[in-house]
Design a protein around this motif. Sequence first.
Motif, mmCIF file in Angstrom:
data_model
loop_
_atom_site.group_PDB
_atom_site.id
_atom_site.type_symbol
_atom_site.label_atom_id
_atom_site.label_comp_id
_atom_site.label_asym_id
_atom_site.label_seq_id
_atom_site.Cartn_x
_atom_site.Cartn_y
_atom_site.Cartn_z
ATOM 1 N N ALA A 39 -2.166 1.203 8.896
ATOM 2 C CA ALA A 39 -2.456 0.902 7.496
ATOM 3 C C ALA A 39 -3.747 0.124 7.292
ATOM 4 O O ALA A 39 -4.421 0.291 6.295
ATOM 5 N N ILE A 40 -4.091 -0.757 8.252
ATOM 6 C CA ILE A 40 -5.278 -1.590 8.065
ATOM 7 C C ILE A 40 -6.522 -0.776 8.397
ATOM 8 O O ILE A 40 -6.727 -0.376 9.535
ATOM 9 N N VAL A 295 5.561 -3.825 1.287
ATOM 10 C CA VAL A 295 4.870 -4.312 0.090
ATOM 11 C C VAL A 295 3.427 -4.674 0.409
ATOM 12 O O VAL A 295 2.500 -4.361 -0.341
ATOM 13 N N ILE A 296 3.220 -5.320 1.545
ATOM 14 C CA ILE A 296 1.878 -5.755 1.916
ATOM 15 C C ILE A 296 1.012 -4.579 2.359
ATOM 16 O O ILE A 296 -0.159 -4.469 1.997
ATOM 17 N N LEU A 297 1.604 -3.658 3.131
ATOM 18 C CA LEU A 297 0.801 -2.631 3.777
ATOM 19 C C LEU A 297 0.788 -1.292 3.061
ATOM 20 O O LEU A 297 -0.221 -0.591 3.088
ATOM 21 N N LEU A 298 1.899 -0.912 2.423
ATOM 22 C CA LEU A 298 2.025 0.453 1.909
ATOM 23 C C LEU A 298 2.068 0.537 0.387
ATOM 24 O O LEU A 298 2.386 1.598 -0.151
ATOM 25 N N SER A 299 1.775 -0.541 -0.314
ATOM 26 C CA SER A 299 1.839 -0.528 -1.774
ATOM 27 C C SER A 299 0.476 -0.385 -2.426
ATOM 28 O O SER A 299 0.387 -0.284 -3.650
ATOM 29 N N GLY A 300 -0.596 -0.374 -1.630
ATOM 30 C CA GLY A 300 -1.930 -0.357 -2.202
ATOM 31 C C GLY A 300 -2.411 -1.730 -2.604
ATOM 32 O O GLY A 300 -3.451 -1.864 -3.259
ATOM 33 N N PRO A 304 -6.300 0.826 0.527
ATOM 34 C CA PRO A 304 -6.127 2.039 -0.288
ATOM 35 C C PRO A 304 -5.184 3.034 0.369
ATOM 36 O O PRO A 304 -5.334 3.359 1.552
ATOM 37 N N ILE A 305 -4.218 3.502 -0.391
ATOM 38 C CA ILE A 305 -3.214 4.428 0.136
ATOM 39 C C ILE A 305 -3.849 5.758 0.530
ATOM 40 O O ILE A 305 -3.438 6.397 1.496
ATOM 41 N N SER A 306 -4.876 6.191 -0.214
ATOM 42 C CA SER A 306 -5.494 7.482 0.058
ATOM 43 C C SER A 306 -6.166 7.537 1.424
ATOM 44 O O SER A 306 -6.415 8.627 1.948
ATOM 45 N N SER A 307 -6.458 6.375 2.032
ATOM 46 C CA SER A 307 -7.104 6.342 3.342
ATOM 47 C C SER A 307 -6.100 6.310 4.484
ATOM 48 O O SER A 307 -6.500 6.347 5.645
ATOM 49 N N MET A 308 -4.816 6.216 4.177
ATOM 50 C CA MET A 308 -3.792 6.153 5.210
ATOM 51 C C MET A 308 -3.421 7.559 5.675
ATOM 52 O O MET A 308 -3.704 8.542 4.988
ATOM 53 N N PRO A 309 -2.781 7.691 6.832
ATOM 54 C CA PRO A 309 -2.271 8.998 7.264
ATOM 55 C C PRO A 309 -1.288 9.566 6.245
ATOM 56 O O PRO A 309 -0.612 8.817 5.531
ATOM 57 N N VAL A 310 -1.209 10.884 6.191
ATOM 58 C CA VAL A 310 -0.371 11.555 5.201
ATOM 59 C C VAL A 310 1.090 11.096 5.256
ATOM 60 O O VAL A 310 1.710 10.862 4.208
ATOM 61 N N PRO A 311 1.699 10.929 6.441
ATOM 62 C CA PRO A 311 3.099 10.462 6.468
ATOM 63 C C PRO A 311 3.283 9.113 5.778
ATOM 64 O O PRO A 311 4.270 8.905 5.065
ATOM 65 N N LEU A 312 2.334 8.179 5.973
ATOM 66 C CA LEU A 312 2.440 6.879 5.310
ATOM 67 C C LEU A 312 2.208 6.999 3.814
ATOM 68 O O LEU A 312 2.809 6.251 3.025
ATOM 69 N N SER A 316 4.928 5.757 1.089
ATOM 70 C CA SER A 316 4.560 4.772 0.067
ATOM 71 C C SER A 316 5.170 5.088 -1.298
ATOM 72 O O SER A 316 5.336 4.194 -2.125
ATOM 73 N N ASN A 317 5.528 6.346 -1.529
ATOM 74 C CA ASN A 317 6.094 6.722 -2.829
ATOM 75 C C ASN A 317 7.481 6.140 -3.062
ATOM 76 O O ASN A 317 7.929 6.060 -4.212
#
Length: 368
Positions: A39-40, A295-300, A304-312, A316-317
């Motif tokens: 995520a980072i 909340v810290i890593l996957l909420s945006g 940015p969520i768009s830069s994470m791997p597709v599974p994450l 996040s949804n």
Amino acid sequence: MKRFIGFIKKEFYHIFRDRRSLFILFGMPIAQILLFGFAITNEINNVDIAILDHSKDASTEEVINKISASKYFTVKQILTREADIETAFKKGKIKAVLNFEKHFSRNLIKQNQATIQIITDATDPNTANSITNYINAILQNYQQEKNRAIVVEYQIIPQARMVYNPELKSVFMFVPGVMTIILMLVSAMMTSISITREKELGTMEILLVSPLKPFQVIIGKVVPYIFLSVINAVVIVLLSIFIFKMPLQGSLILLALESVLFIITSLALGILISTIAETQQSAMMISLMGLMLPVILLSGFIFPISSMPVPLQIISNIIPAKWFIIIIKGIMLKGVGMAFIWKETLILMGMTLFFIGLSVKKYKIRLE
């Protein structure tokens, strides 16, 4: 009613006496390493942008194709007028708009320069700054390619303008995230620990056979946390406005209603966790792994969520905090109304009903 009010008062006294409920246990290092590792990131990928092309000539088409061909940007919308820019930003999908001036190609040939305005959504200043830098790099590369074939160099002058957060204050990004974390912590984690404590001590059965009805017992358990969460929300908003000078462009009433909705969602999630956990320690661990890290890593909140791997991105949804952060930023920074955040509101309502329904079902199973 007197018994019910007395029960609520007892819960308040118990909260302030039990200091163990104020501490959070950290664990599951493997999961933390995986989440942090994926995520980072400071890179941006697949950022949705919009194009406003006043020129519509060969040069603008070349620039648009070069930008869309990169892995960093995806052209999601073609705008036709200036007024559409604000609407595109308020919907929350578009993070940047490229505004090409009229007669772009002609100016490039005759005057050796042309202008592209880069408008970015600066509610997330780090992402906005990165988007601007990436676009500038692509334009410079395009400029170098064009200058190889001519004697007189063309010059494209990007003009960047940040909207909603022109000074790129990081507090505008952190306040919504901090508010979300505190509400989630107080509402969900502490509720799950409180109810699990009764189960662990064997007093839940006593409460359920008391004159109070089972639903009154659960309501009495969560009412103090609703009160504490609302106070926390008010304090955070006041501090953000008067100390950090964060604007409140939208409706204060709408912000209050959405905050209460998120508090109820978190409480419902806390009750669900309490049906799974048998001890306070397990409730803390489940809350930590199921709430705090996502909340810290996957909420945006930070990344940015768009830069994470597709599974994450898919995972996040199902994080309620993701939708609440979108709502807060939309109301406070963009001044949007319900017309722009109705989808996120419905998602939180649906999650609340799902958590409550599943909790009721699991509690019935336990009572049987």
